[in-house]
Write an enzyme that holds these catalytic residues in place. Structure first.
Site, PDB file in Angstrom:
ATOM      1  N   GLN A 110       0.824  -1.205   0.000  1.00  0.00           N
ATOM      2  CA  GLN A 110       0.000   0.000   0.000  1.00  0.00           C
ATOM      3  C   GLN A 110       0.857   1.253   0.000  1.00  0.00           C
ATOM      4  O   GLN A 110       1.988   1.255   0.479  1.00  0.00           O
ATOM      5  CB  GLN A 110      -0.953   0.013   1.200  1.00  0.00           C
ATOM      6  CG  GLN A 110      -0.266   0.038   2.543  1.00  0.00           C
ATOM      7  CD  GLN A 110      -1.233  -0.221   3.684  1.00  0.00           C
ATOM      8  OE1 GLN A 110      -2.180  -0.993   3.547  1.00  0.00           O
ATOM      9  NE2 GLN A 110      -0.999   0.414   4.804  1.00  0.00           N
ATOM     10  N   GLY A 111       0.266   2.293  -0.578  1.00  0.00           N
ATOM     11  CA  GLY A 111       0.906   3.596  -0.616  1.00  0.00           C
ATOM     12  C   GLY A 111      -0.137   4.673  -0.380  1.00  0.00           C
ATOM     13  O   GLY A 111      -1.341   4.444  -0.535  1.00  0.00           O
ATOM     14  N   TYR A 112       0.331   5.853  -0.024  1.00  0.00           N
ATOM     15  CA  TYR A 112      -0.555   6.945   0.359  1.00  0.00           C
ATOM     16  C   TYR A 112      -0.472   8.091  -0.637  1.00  0.00           C
ATOM     17  O   TYR A 112       0.611   8.622  -0.893  1.00  0.00           O
ATOM     18  CB  TYR A 112      -0.217   7.424   1.779  1.00  0.00           C
ATOM     19  CG  TYR A 112      -0.587   6.350   2.772  1.00  0.00           C
ATOM     20  CD1 TYR A 112      -1.832   6.359   3.371  1.00  0.00           C
ATOM     21  CD2 TYR A 112       0.264   5.285   3.019  1.00  0.00           C
ATOM     22  CE1 TYR A 112      -2.201   5.334   4.225  1.00  0.00           C
ATOM     23  CE2 TYR A 112      -0.094   4.263   3.864  1.00  0.00           C
ATOM     24  CZ  TYR A 112      -1.336   4.294   4.466  1.00  0.00           C
ATOM     25  OH  TYR A 112      -1.721   3.281   5.298  1.00  0.00           O
ATOM     26  N   LEU A 113      -1.620   8.446  -1.196  1.00  0.00           N
ATOM     27  CA  LEU A 113      -1.713   9.593  -2.099  1.00  0.00           C
ATOM     28  C   LEU A 113      -1.805  10.873  -1.283  1.00  0.00           C
ATOM     29  O   LEU A 113      -1.436  11.945  -1.749  1.00  0.00           O
ATOM     30  CB  LEU A 113      -2.919   9.454  -3.016  1.00  0.00           C
ATOM     31  CG  LEU A 113      -2.963   8.168  -3.852  1.00  0.00           C
ATOM     32  CD1 LEU A 113      -4.250   8.091  -4.653  1.00  0.00           C
ATOM     33  CD2 LEU A 113      -1.751   8.076  -4.760  1.00  0.00           C
TER      34      LEU A 113
ATOM     35  N   ASP B  65       3.018   9.238  -2.153  1.00  0.00           N
ATOM     36  CA  ASP B  65       4.039   9.995  -1.427  1.00  0.00           C
ATOM     37  C   ASP B  65       4.681   9.086  -0.389  1.00  0.00           C
ATOM     38  O   ASP B  65       4.010   8.239   0.202  1.00  0.00           O
ATOM     39  CB  ASP B  65       3.404  11.186  -0.700  1.00  0.00           C
ATOM     40  CG  ASP B  65       2.940  12.274  -1.650  1.00  0.00           C
ATOM     41  OD1 ASP B  65       3.506  12.374  -2.758  1.00  0.00           O
ATOM     42  OD2 ASP B  65       2.022  13.021  -1.275  1.00  0.00           O
TER      43      ASP B  65
END
Length: 150
Positions: free
Chosen positions: A26-29, A76
Protein backbone atom coordinates in the site's frame (compact mmCIF):
# COMPACT_ATOMS: atom_id res chain seq x y z
CA UNK A 1 -16.97 3.06 10.60
CA UNK A 2 -13.69 1.49 11.66
CA UNK A 3 -13.18 0.86 15.38
CA UNK A 4 -9.86 -0.77 16.20
CA UNK A 5 -7.16 -1.17 18.83
CA UNK A 6 -3.51 -1.47 17.81
CA UNK A 7 -0.61 -3.08 19.69
CA UNK A 8 3.14 -3.30 19.23
CA UNK A 9 4.27 -6.93 19.22
CA UNK A 10 7.79 -7.85 20.33
CA UNK A 11 7.30 -11.61 20.29
CA UNK A 12 4.59 -13.07 18.01
CA UNK A 13 2.93 -16.24 19.29
CA UNK A 14 4.35 -19.62 18.32
CA UNK A 15 2.74 -20.95 15.15
CA UNK A 16 1.37 -17.61 13.96
CA UNK A 17 2.63 -18.28 10.43
CA UNK A 18 0.40 -21.35 10.13
CA UNK A 19 -2.67 -19.07 10.05
CA UNK A 20 -4.11 -17.77 6.77
CA UNK A 21 -2.65 -14.47 5.59
CA UNK A 22 -2.92 -11.79 2.94
CA UNK A 23 0.00 -10.11 1.22
CA UNK A 24 -0.53 -6.34 1.36
CA UNK A 25 1.21 -3.55 -0.52
CA UNK A 26 0.00 0.00 0.00
CA UNK A 27 0.91 3.60 -0.62
CA UNK A 28 -0.56 6.94 0.36
CA UNK A 29 -1.71 9.59 -2.10
CA UNK A 30 -2.45 11.86 0.87
CA UNK A 31 -2.00 11.54 4.63
CA UNK A 32 -4.25 14.45 5.66
CA UNK A 33 -6.88 13.28 4.89
CA UNK A 34 -5.73 9.69 4.48
CA UNK A 35 -6.18 8.48 0.90
CA UNK A 36 -4.55 5.12 0.35
CA UNK A 37 -4.23 2.64 -2.51
CA UNK A 38 -3.84 -1.00 -1.54
CA UNK A 39 -3.23 -4.34 -3.14
CA UNK A 40 -4.40 -7.22 -0.96
CA UNK A 41 -3.40 -10.41 -2.76
CA UNK A 42 -5.14 -9.89 -6.13
CA UNK A 43 -7.73 -7.33 -4.98
CA UNK A 44 -7.12 -3.61 -5.44
CA UNK A 45 -8.81 -0.60 -3.87
CA UNK A 46 -8.61 3.03 -2.88
CA UNK A 47 -9.47 3.94 0.71
CA UNK A 48 -10.40 7.22 2.38
CA UNK A 49 -10.07 7.45 6.18
CA UNK A 50 -11.22 10.33 8.34
CA UNK A 51 -9.21 11.65 11.29
CA UNK A 52 -9.21 9.61 14.46
CA UNK A 53 -7.30 6.94 16.34
CA UNK A 54 -9.68 4.47 17.98
CA UNK A 55 -12.66 5.27 15.77
CA UNK A 56 -12.89 6.78 12.29
CA UNK A 57 -14.84 6.61 9.08
CA UNK A 58 -13.47 4.48 6.28
CA UNK A 59 -14.63 4.12 2.69
CA UNK A 60 -13.27 1.67 0.11
CA UNK A 61 -13.57 1.96 -3.67
CA UNK A 62 -12.62 -1.04 -5.83
CA UNK A 63 -9.86 -0.49 -8.39
CA UNK A 64 -8.68 -2.45 -11.39
CA UNK A 65 -5.10 -3.73 -11.41
CA UNK A 66 -4.28 -1.10 -14.05
CA UNK A 67 -5.72 1.75 -11.95
CA UNK A 68 -3.84 0.54 -8.89
CA UNK A 69 -0.54 0.29 -10.79
CA UNK A 70 -1.04 3.82 -12.12
CA UNK A 71 -1.90 5.29 -8.70
CA UNK A 72 0.75 3.49 -6.62
CA UNK A 73 3.40 5.28 -8.71
CA UNK A 74 1.96 8.58 -7.45
CA UNK A 75 2.18 7.65 -3.75
CA UNK A 76 4.04 9.99 -1.43
CA UNK A 77 6.61 8.50 0.90
CA UNK A 78 7.34 4.82 1.34
CA UNK A 79 5.36 1.93 -0.09
CA UNK A 80 4.52 -0.44 2.79
CA UNK A 81 4.54 -4.21 2.38
CA UNK A 82 3.42 -6.74 4.95
CA UNK A 83 1.83 -10.09 5.54
CA UNK A 84 -1.41 -9.89 7.51
CA UNK A 85 -2.07 -13.09 9.44
CA UNK A 86 -5.66 -13.68 10.53
CA UNK A 87 -5.74 -15.26 13.99
CA UNK A 88 -9.09 -15.97 15.67
CA UNK A 89 -9.25 -14.40 19.12
CA UNK A 90 -10.05 -17.26 21.47
CA UNK A 91 -12.97 -16.75 23.86
CA UNK A 92 -14.38 -13.82 21.87
CA UNK A 93 -16.41 -15.88 19.46
CA UNK A 94 -16.28 -13.21 16.78
CA UNK A 95 -13.05 -11.18 16.87
CA UNK A 96 -9.94 -11.70 14.76
CA UNK A 97 -6.40 -10.54 15.42
CA UNK A 98 -4.84 -9.06 12.30
CA UNK A 99 -1.13 -9.65 12.86
CA UNK A 100 0.86 -7.42 10.48
CA UNK A 101 4.41 -8.64 9.89
CA UNK A 102 6.14 -5.94 7.90
CA UNK A 103 8.64 -6.57 5.11
CA UNK A 104 11.02 -4.33 3.18
CA UNK A 105 11.93 -1.03 4.83
CA UNK A 106 10.06 -1.89 8.04
CA UNK A 107 11.17 -5.51 8.34
CA UNK A 108 11.08 -6.52 12.00
CA UNK A 109 8.06 -4.37 12.85
CA UNK A 110 5.06 -6.42 13.99
CA UNK A 111 1.71 -4.88 14.90
CA UNK A 112 -1.58 -6.45 15.95
CA UNK A 113 -4.94 -4.86 15.25
CA UNK A 114 -8.34 -5.94 16.48
CA UNK A 115 -11.47 -4.43 14.92
CA UNK A 116 -14.68 -4.15 16.93
CA UNK A 117 -18.33 -3.72 16.02
CA UNK A 118 -18.88 -1.19 18.85
CA UNK A 119 -16.74 1.40 20.63
CA UNK A 120 -17.75 0.09 24.06
CA UNK A 121 -16.40 -3.36 23.23
CA UNK A 122 -13.10 -1.82 22.09
CA UNK A 123 -12.84 0.14 25.33
CA UNK A 124 -13.45 -3.02 27.45
CA UNK A 125 -11.00 -5.15 25.47
CA UNK A 126 -8.40 -7.08 27.44
CA UNK A 127 -5.59 -8.14 25.08
CA UNK A 128 -3.91 -11.55 25.07
CA UNK A 129 -0.77 -11.80 27.21
CA UNK A 130 1.54 -11.82 24.16
CA UNK A 131 0.38 -8.38 23.03
CA UNK A 132 2.84 -5.58 23.80
CA UNK A 133 2.31 -1.87 24.23
CA UNK A 134 -1.10 -0.46 23.30
CA UNK A 135 -0.27 2.13 20.62
CA UNK A 136 -3.86 2.87 19.61
CA UNK A 137 -3.85 6.44 20.87
CA UNK A 138 -0.26 7.42 20.04
CA UNK A 139 -0.72 7.47 16.27
CA UNK A 140 2.99 6.68 15.89
CA UNK A 141 2.26 3.33 14.31
CA UNK A 142 -0.45 4.38 11.89
CA UNK A 143 0.58 3.12 8.47
CA UNK A 144 0.09 6.59 6.99
CA UNK A 145 2.61 7.98 9.49
CA UNK A 146 5.08 5.14 8.85
CA UNK A 147 4.95 5.96 5.12
CA UNK A 148 6.29 9.45 5.85
CA UNK A 149 9.25 8.47 8.08
CA UNK A 150 12.66 9.57 6.78
Amino acid sequence: MEIERKYLITQPPAGYSSHPYHFIEQGYLSTEPVVRVRREDDVFYLTYKSKGLLEREEYNLPLTRESYEHLIKKADGHILTKRRYLIPLEDSGHLTIELDVFEGRFKGLVLAEVEFPEREEAERFIPPSWFGEDVTFSGDYQNSRLSRLP
